[in-house]
Design a protein around this motif. Sequence first.
Motif, PDB file in Angstrom:
ATOM      1  N   ALA A  38      90.505  -2.043  28.506  1.00  0.00           N
ATOM      2  CA  ALA A  38      89.074  -2.125  28.786  1.00  0.00           C
ATOM      3  C   ALA A  38      88.356  -0.968  28.115  1.00  0.00           C
ATOM      4  N   VAL A  39      87.106  -1.216  27.728  1.00  0.00           N
ATOM      5  CA  VAL A  39      86.319  -0.205  27.025  1.00  0.00           C
ATOM      6  C   VAL A  39      85.264   0.427  27.934  1.00  0.00           C
ATOM      7  N   ASN A  40      85.209   0.006  29.180  1.00  0.00           N
ATOM      8  CA  ASN A  40      84.292   0.633  30.146  1.00  0.00           C
ATOM      9  C   ASN A  40      84.822   0.370  31.544  1.00  0.00           C
ATOM     10  N   GLY A  41      84.235   1.067  32.520  1.00  0.00           N
ATOM     11  CA  GLY A  41      84.714   0.945  33.887  1.00  0.00           C
ATOM     12  C   GLY A  41      84.463  -0.410  34.501  1.00  0.00           C
ATOM     13  N   VAL A  42      83.377  -1.057  34.112  1.00  0.00           N
ATOM     14  CA  VAL A  42      83.058  -2.388  34.642  1.00  0.00           C
ATOM     15  C   VAL A  42      84.162  -3.377  34.264  1.00  0.00           C
ATOM     16  N   ASP A  43      84.532  -3.385  32.985  1.00  0.00           N
ATOM     17  CA  ASP A  43      85.584  -4.293  32.531  1.00  0.00           C
ATOM     18  C   ASP A  43      86.944  -3.893  33.104  1.00  0.00           C
ATOM     19  N   GLU A 167      58.548 -19.403  35.910  1.00  0.00           N
ATOM     20  CA  GLU A 167      58.102 -18.110  36.422  1.00  0.00           C
ATOM     21  C   GLU A 167      59.206 -17.070  36.282  1.00  0.00           C
ATOM     22  N   VAL A 168      58.811 -15.842  35.964  1.00  0.00           N
ATOM     23  CA  VAL A 168      59.727 -14.707  36.038  1.00  0.00           C
ATOM     24  C   VAL A 168      59.364 -13.943  37.305  1.00  0.00           C
ATOM     25  N   ARG A 169      60.237 -14.033  38.282  1.00  0.00           N
ATOM     26  CA  ARG A 169      59.948 -13.452  39.588  1.00  0.00           C
ATOM     27  C   ARG A 169      60.586 -12.076  39.705  1.00  0.00           C
ATOM     28  N   LEU A 170      59.849 -11.138  40.279  1.00  0.00           N
ATOM     29  CA  LEU A 170      60.376  -9.804  40.567  1.00  0.00           C
ATOM     30  C   LEU A 170      60.910  -9.822  41.997  1.00  0.00           C
ATOM     31  N   ILE A 171      62.196  -9.591  42.126  1.00  0.00           N
ATOM     32  CA  ILE A 171      62.861  -9.651  43.425  1.00  0.00           C
ATOM     33  C   ILE A 171      63.397  -8.265  43.767  1.00  0.00           C
ATOM     34  N   ARG A 172      62.978  -7.746  44.897  1.00  0.00           N
ATOM     35  CA  ARG A 172      63.522  -6.468  45.356  1.00  0.00           C
ATOM     36  C   ARG A 172      64.983  -6.657  45.755  1.00  0.00           C
ATOM     37  N   THR A 173      65.830  -5.728  45.369  1.00  0.00           N
ATOM     38  CA  THR A 173      67.253  -5.895  45.653  1.00  0.00           C
ATOM     39  C   THR A 173      67.531  -5.893  47.155  1.00  0.00           C
ATOM     40  N   ASP A 174      66.696  -5.200  47.945  1.00  0.00           N
ATOM     41  CA  ASP A 174      66.966  -5.208  49.380  1.00  0.00           C
ATOM     42  C   ASP A 174      66.616  -6.547  50.031  1.00  0.00           C
ATOM     43  N   GLU A 175      66.005  -7.478  49.270  1.00  0.00           N
ATOM     44  CA  GLU A 175      65.744  -8.825  49.766  1.00  0.00           C
ATOM     45  C   GLU A 175      66.851  -9.807  49.381  1.00  0.00           C
ATOM     46  N   VAL A 176      67.815  -9.346  48.598  1.00  0.00           N
ATOM     47  CA  VAL A 176      68.905 -10.215  48.144  1.00  0.00           C
ATOM     48  C   VAL A 176      69.906 -10.417  49.279  1.00  0.00           C
ATOM     49  N   VAL A 177      70.299 -11.668  49.501  1.00  0.00           N
ATOM     50  CA  VAL A 177      71.334 -11.989  50.488  1.00  0.00           C
ATOM     51  C   VAL A 177      72.709 -11.863  49.834  1.00  0.00           C
ATOM     52  N   TYR A 178      72.866 -12.476  48.672  1.00  0.00           N
ATOM     53  CA  TYR A 178      74.118 -12.323  47.937  1.00  0.00           C
ATOM     54  C   TYR A 178      73.917 -12.714  46.475  1.00  0.00           C
ATOM     55  N   PHE A 179      74.854 -12.270  45.658  1.00  0.00           N
ATOM     56  CA  PHE A 179      74.945 -12.636  44.247  1.00  0.00           C
ATOM     57  C   PHE A 179      76.217 -13.457  44.065  1.00  0.00           C
ATOM     58  N   GLU A 180      76.145 -14.431  43.161  1.00  0.00           N
ATOM     59  CA  GLU A 180      77.306 -15.286  42.914  1.00  0.00           C
ATOM     60  C   GLU A 180      77.369 -15.644  41.433  1.00  0.00           C
ATOM     61  N   SER A 181      78.543 -15.506  40.848  1.00  0.00           N
ATOM     62  CA  SER A 181      78.713 -15.901  39.446  1.00  0.00           C
ATOM     63  C   SER A 181      78.461 -17.395  39.296  1.00  0.00           C
ATOM     64  N   ASP A 182      77.709 -17.755  38.253  1.00  0.00           N
ATOM     65  CA  ASP A 182      77.369 -19.156  38.007  1.00  0.00           C
ATOM     66  C   ASP A 182      77.430 -19.395  36.514  1.00  0.00           C
ATOM     67  N   SER A 183      78.631 -19.774  36.040  1.00  0.00           N
ATOM     68  CA  SER A 183      78.834 -20.021  34.616  1.00  0.00           C
ATOM     69  C   SER A 183      78.449 -18.770  33.811  1.00  0.00           C
ATOM     70  N   ALA A 199      67.637 -17.852  42.374  1.00  0.00           N
ATOM     71  CA  ALA A 199      67.209 -17.742  40.984  1.00  0.00           C
ATOM     72  C   ALA A 199      68.413 -17.336  40.145  1.00  0.00           C
ATOM     73  N   LEU A 200      68.254 -17.430  38.828  1.00  0.00           N
ATOM     74  CA  LEU A 200      69.317 -17.069  37.904  1.00  0.00           C
ATOM     75  C   LEU A 200      68.917 -15.863  37.079  1.00  0.00           C
ATOM     76  N   ILE A 201      69.856 -14.964  36.873  1.00  0.00           N
ATOM     77  CA  ILE A 201      69.649 -13.837  35.968  1.00  0.00           C
ATOM     78  C   ILE A 201      70.795 -13.837  34.958  1.00  0.00           C
ATOM     79  N   ARG A 202      70.548 -13.214  33.809  1.00  0.00           N
ATOM     80  CA  ARG A 202      71.546 -13.224  32.735  1.00  0.00           C
ATOM     81  C   ARG A 202      72.569 -12.104  32.869  1.00  0.00           C
ATOM     82  N   THR A 203      72.302 -11.119  33.706  1.00  0.00           N
ATOM     83  CA  THR A 203      73.238 -10.007  33.860  1.00  0.00           C
ATOM     84  C   THR A 203      74.509 -10.484  34.552  1.00  0.00           C
ATOM     85  N   PRO A 204      75.690 -10.304  33.943  1.00  0.00           N
ATOM     86  CA  PRO A 204      76.936 -10.731  34.603  1.00  0.00           C
ATOM     87  C   PRO A 204      77.151  -9.985  35.912  1.00  0.00           C
ATOM     88  N   LEU A 205      77.822 -10.636  36.824  1.00  0.00           N
ATOM     89  CA  LEU A 205      78.059 -10.047  38.137  1.00  0.00           C
ATOM     90  C   LEU A 205      78.778  -8.706  38.033  1.00  0.00           C
TER      91      LEU A 205
END
Length: 266
Positions: A38-43, A167-183, A199-205
């Motif tokens: 791996a080339v970074n801690g995330v990977d 729409e591009v919605r601004l979502i506060r992270t403290d309002e997030v219930v969960y994140f889930e990988s989706d393709s 909603a969908l975001i492009r940032t990988p989990l």
Amino acid sequence: MTMPPLTALIADDEEAPRAQLRLALQQAWPGLQIVAEAVNGVDAWDAFLEHEPAVCFLDIRMPGLSGIDVARRIDGRAPVVFATAYGDHALAAFDAGAVDYLMKPVDPERLAQTVVRLRQRLQAGATPAHGAAPPDPAALHQLLAQLAGQTRRAPPLQVLQASVGREVRLIRTDEVVYFESDSRYTRVVFDGPHGAGDALIRTPLKELLAQLDEQLFWQVHRSVIVNQRHIASAVRVDEGHMHLTLRGRPETLPVSRHFQALFKGQ
């Protein structure tokens, strides 16, 4: 019966030190199979979850998650050896035996000593599923906390920009219930004073994990990160399976074996 080969993960954001360590390990430990680099801690953390290596060699300073961050997440499920080119990380503390370290470039004699210690540790405490636990878990936690205090981290992510139709919605992270990988995307399920939905975001989990407040957001599966404030209960289905129920929501979330220790009860 032939035993499967011992496996290893190498993580370093620089190609030359990574290659040098790989070649040195081939000489010092011919039976060790390097299953991921791996080339970074995330990977590195994602590779650990995927491959469950018996031992991990982690550069201390890496983008995203540092080697120390990754070691804290591994939490004793495999021995960790830190590699560093710096002398400013209280390296004398490693001599307590909780973990080991190598200075870069790797010295063959020092690596040989490390390999001997790793083999002894694996032979003494290995289990087929989980690798070996360090000899003193309390010492490991104390050391990693000490080292983590010496590294600077960016402030946690506060706002997400997510696509909801046109729409591009601004979502506060403290309002997030969960994140889930989706393709190729990450699904964001949210519930706040201005509405609920997903909603969908492009940032990988796996990249999000390095940006979130680790006290608030718990990874419970390779593909799920949950806001712990929304967890109602953890239900053990059988010896190897567990899921979460959420406050005021019908869906359940899987908890993989790596993360079931988060829910021990008191």
